[in-house]
Write a protein that holds these residues in place. Structure first.
Motif: not given
Length: 213
Positions: A3-10
């Motif tokens: 559901r998320f790009d790694p940077d967005d999730l972080y």
């Protein structure tokens, strides 16, 4: 499906973490677990004083995921009843090589994780916690991954309190809140097949509350 790009999730996780909020993120699948554990590792490295977080479902972990979760103090929140309700899907879609990673409950305990079971209601049809207990004790997807009744009960008491960040509940000890559930039978002396039909009574009667006060 991630559901998320790694940077967005972080970025989302960091906002909650630095505010002192506990994160409960859902993950079923090795790639999803790796992504969440990467986020947790970065949070621990850059902001080490934040709260404990948890991963809902914790599905399809391998030995590396279990080890990392223990090192990062991540709480695993699997749903044992999935072993029953989702078995047809697992049979159809999970490769044989990953069969041992289908909710390997015993492996989670053996790895030293804090584990809290839940029902995942209302997604599942079976919401009774005692059905979850039965699945945990008798429903492993592969042999050797069942847990003991004592372990399973602990996930709904000590584990549940840990997952909710509540250190004053989860065990019957002086100084703890008397948050009780009364089960209408001795589970240790009863066939697990009949557990879901045992009556369960929760809460403290009003008269008892007045007497206690």
């Amino acid at each position: 499906m991630l559901r998320f790009d790694p940077d967005d999730l972080y970025a989302l996780a960091r906002e909650a973490h630095v505010a002192g909020l506990r994160i409960g993120a859902h993950a079923i699948g090795d790639v999803a677990l790796t992504q969440l554990l990467d986020v947790s590792e970065r949070l621990h490295r850059e902001h080490p004083l934040g709260p404990r977080h948890r991963i809902e479902h914790f599905g399809l972990p391998d030995a590396g995921h279990l080890r990392r979760a223990r090192e990062l103090d991540v709480i695993a929140v699997p749903q044992p009843v999935f072993l029953h309700e989702l078995r047809a899907n697992d049979d159809r879609y999970v490769p044989d090589a990953l069969a041992g990673q289908v909710f390997p409950l015993r492996a989670m305990f053996d790895a030293g994780l804090t584990v809290a079971f839940s029902s995942d209601g209302p997604v599942v049809r079976e919401l009774r916690p005692l059905a979850g207990l039965r699945a945990a004790v008798r429903g492993a997807y592969v042999p050797g991954q069942d847990v003991t009744l004592a372990q399973a009960l602990g996930t709904y008491t000590r584990g549940g309190a840990a997952a909710h960040g509540d250190p004053d509940r989860g065990t019957l000890e002086p100084g703890r809140h008397a948050d009780l559930t009364i089960v209408g039978g001795n589970l240790f002396d009863t066939d697990p097949q009949s557990w879901p039909d045992i009556p369960v009574h929760g809460g403290v009667p009003a008269d008892a509350e007045r007497e206690a006060s």
